[in-house]
Design an enzyme around this catalytic site. Structure first.
Site, short mmCIF file in Angstrom:
data_model
loop_
_atom_site.label_atom_id
_atom_site.label_comp_id
_atom_site.label_asym_id
_atom_site.label_seq_id
_atom_site.Cartn_x
_atom_site.Cartn_y
_atom_site.Cartn_z
N ARG A 76 35.96 33.06 33.43
CA ARG A 76 35.10 33.74 34.40
C ARG A 76 35.68 33.67 35.81
O ARG A 76 35.61 34.63 36.58
CB ARG A 76 33.69 33.15 34.36
CG ARG A 76 32.89 33.66 33.15
CD ARG A 76 31.82 32.69 32.71
NE ARG A 76 30.80 32.47 33.69
CZ ARG A 76 30.08 31.34 33.78
NH1 ARG A 76 30.27 30.36 32.93
NH2 ARG A 76 29.16 31.21 34.70
N LYS A 136 24.83 32.32 43.68
CA LYS A 136 24.31 33.67 43.91
C LYS A 136 22.87 33.84 43.43
O LYS A 136 22.03 34.35 44.16
CB LYS A 136 25.17 34.73 43.19
CG LYS A 136 26.59 34.85 43.68
CD LYS A 136 27.29 36.04 43.01
CE LYS A 136 27.39 35.92 41.51
NZ LYS A 136 28.32 34.87 41.04
N ARG A 165 25.35 22.49 35.29
CA ARG A 165 24.34 23.45 34.84
C ARG A 165 24.35 23.56 33.32
O ARG A 165 23.30 23.74 32.70
CB ARG A 165 24.62 24.82 35.47
CG ARG A 165 23.55 25.86 35.13
CD ARG A 165 23.71 27.13 35.93
NE ARG A 165 24.80 27.93 35.45
CZ ARG A 165 25.21 29.06 36.03
NH1 ARG A 165 24.64 29.49 37.13
NH2 ARG A 165 26.21 29.76 35.52
P1 ADP Z 1 28.06 34.12 37.03
O1 ADP Z 1 27.54 33.65 38.33
O2 ADP Z 1 28.52 33.02 36.15
O3 ADP Z 1 29.07 35.21 37.16
P2 ADP Z 1 26.03 36.02 36.13
O4 ADP Z 1 24.69 35.68 35.62
O5 ADP Z 1 26.10 36.75 37.42
O6 ADP Z 1 26.82 34.65 36.21
O7 ADP Z 1 26.83 36.85 35.03
C1 ADP Z 1 26.95 36.38 33.73
C2 ADP Z 1 27.76 37.35 32.87
O8 ADP Z 1 27.08 38.62 32.79
C3 ADP Z 1 29.15 37.71 33.39
O9 ADP Z 1 30.12 36.75 33.04
C4 ADP Z 1 29.37 39.07 32.68
O10 ADP Z 1 29.71 38.88 31.33
C5 ADP Z 1 28.00 39.69 32.74
N1 ADP Z 1 27.84 40.51 33.97
C6 ADP Z 1 26.97 40.27 34.97
N2 ADP Z 1 27.08 41.20 35.94
C7 ADP Z 1 28.05 42.06 35.54
C8 ADP Z 1 28.65 43.21 36.12
N3 ADP Z 1 28.27 43.70 37.30
N4 ADP Z 1 29.62 43.83 35.42
C9 ADP Z 1 30.02 43.38 34.22
N5 ADP Z 1 29.51 42.29 33.62
C10 ADP Z 1 28.53 41.62 34.27
#
Ligand code: ADP
Length: 185
Positions: A139, A8, A122
Site C-alpha cells: 500500500r 485520513k 491498528r
Molecule cells: P488507507 O488509508 O490504508 O489507504 P483506505 O480505507 O483509504 O485506507 O483504503 C483502503 C483500500 O481501499 C485501498 O488500499 C484500496 O484498495 C481501496 N481504495 C480506497 N480508495 C480508493 C481509490 N480512490 N481508488 C482505488 N482504490 C481505492
C-alpha cells in the site's frame, strides 16, 4: 490525501463534523460492501486485501453516484479519493457538471516508520484484512507511485494545504482547522 496510516479517516470525520458536511470515504464504502458481500464487494475484495487500488472505472462511478446524493449539495469532504490521475480527471468532470469546485486539498504527512507502526497497531485493534506487514508495504509503494505525484497537481492549482500528521488526534485536527481557515482568509 496522505499515505495509509497518516490518519485520513480519523481527521476526515473531524473536518466533516466541523463544517456540517458528509465525509465520503472510498475505503469505508468499499469495506462496507466487502462486509455485506454485495456484488461490488465481491469484485473488490481480493484487490483490497492485496493492497492494490480498485479500478478507476468502479471507483469513479461510485463517487459520481455518491456526489449526486442530496446531502452532498451543501459541500462534502472526500477521503481517499482521488488517488490516480484518471480519478483527478474524472473528479474534475463531475465537479464541472455539478457547478462546484474544490476549496482545498489537505495533505496529511507522516513518515514511513510512523505509519507502519500505526498500521500494525491498528491491525491488533481493528483486525482490518489489509493491515498486515506485507500488504502495508504494498500500500505504501502504491501510494508513493500512484498518488503522491498528484500532490504536485493540486499544488499547481493553488489548492494544497500541507499539515503535519504527527501528534495526537485533537492536535492534528486543530492544525487542519487552522490551515483551512488561513486558506479561506
Ligand atoms: P488507507 O488509508 O490504508 O489507504 P483506505 O480505507 O483509504 O485506507 O483504503 C483502503 C483500500 O481501499 C485501498 O488500499 C484500496 O484498495 C481501496 N481504495 C480506497 N480508495 C480508493 C481509490 N480512490 N481508488 C482505488 N482504490 C481505492
Amino acid at each position: 490525501m496522505g499515505p495509509p496510516g497518516a490518519g485520513k479517516g480519523t481527521q476526515a470525520k473531524g473536518i466533516a463534523e466541523r463544517y456540517g458536511i458528509p465525509a465520503i470515504s472510498t475505503g469505508d464504502i468499499f469495506r462496507t460492501n466487502v462486509k455485506n458481500e454485495t456484488p461490488l464487494g465481491l469484485k473488490v475484495k481480493e484487490i483490497m486485501n492485496a493492497g492494490g487500488y480498485v479500478g478507476d472505472d468502479i471507483t469513479n462511478g461510485l463517487i459520481a453516484n455518491r456526489l449526486a446524493e442530496e446531502d452532498a449539495r451543501g459541500g462534502f469532504l472526500l477521503d481517499g479519493y482521488p488517488r490516480t490521475p484518471a480519478q483527478v480527471e474524472a473528479l474534475d468532470g463531475m465537479l464541472a457538471e455539478l457547478g462546484e469546485k474544490l476549496d482545498a486539498v489537505v495533505s496529511l504527512t507522516a513518515d514511513t516508520d510512523e505509519v507502519v507502526t500505526r498500521l500494525l497497531k491498528r491491525a491488533e485493534i481493528e483486525g482490518r484484512a489489509d493491515d498486515n506487514e506485507e500488504t502495508i508495504r504494498t500500500r505504501l509503494d502504491v501510494y508513493a507511485k500512484e498518488t503522491a505525484p498528484l500532490l504536485a497537481t493540486y499544488a499547481d492549482r493553488g489548492l494544497l494545504v500541507e499539515v503535519d500528521g504527527l501528534g495526537d488526534i485533537d492536535e492534528v485536527g486543530q492544525r487542519i482547522a487552522d490551515a483551512l481557515e488561513a486558506k479561506k482568509a
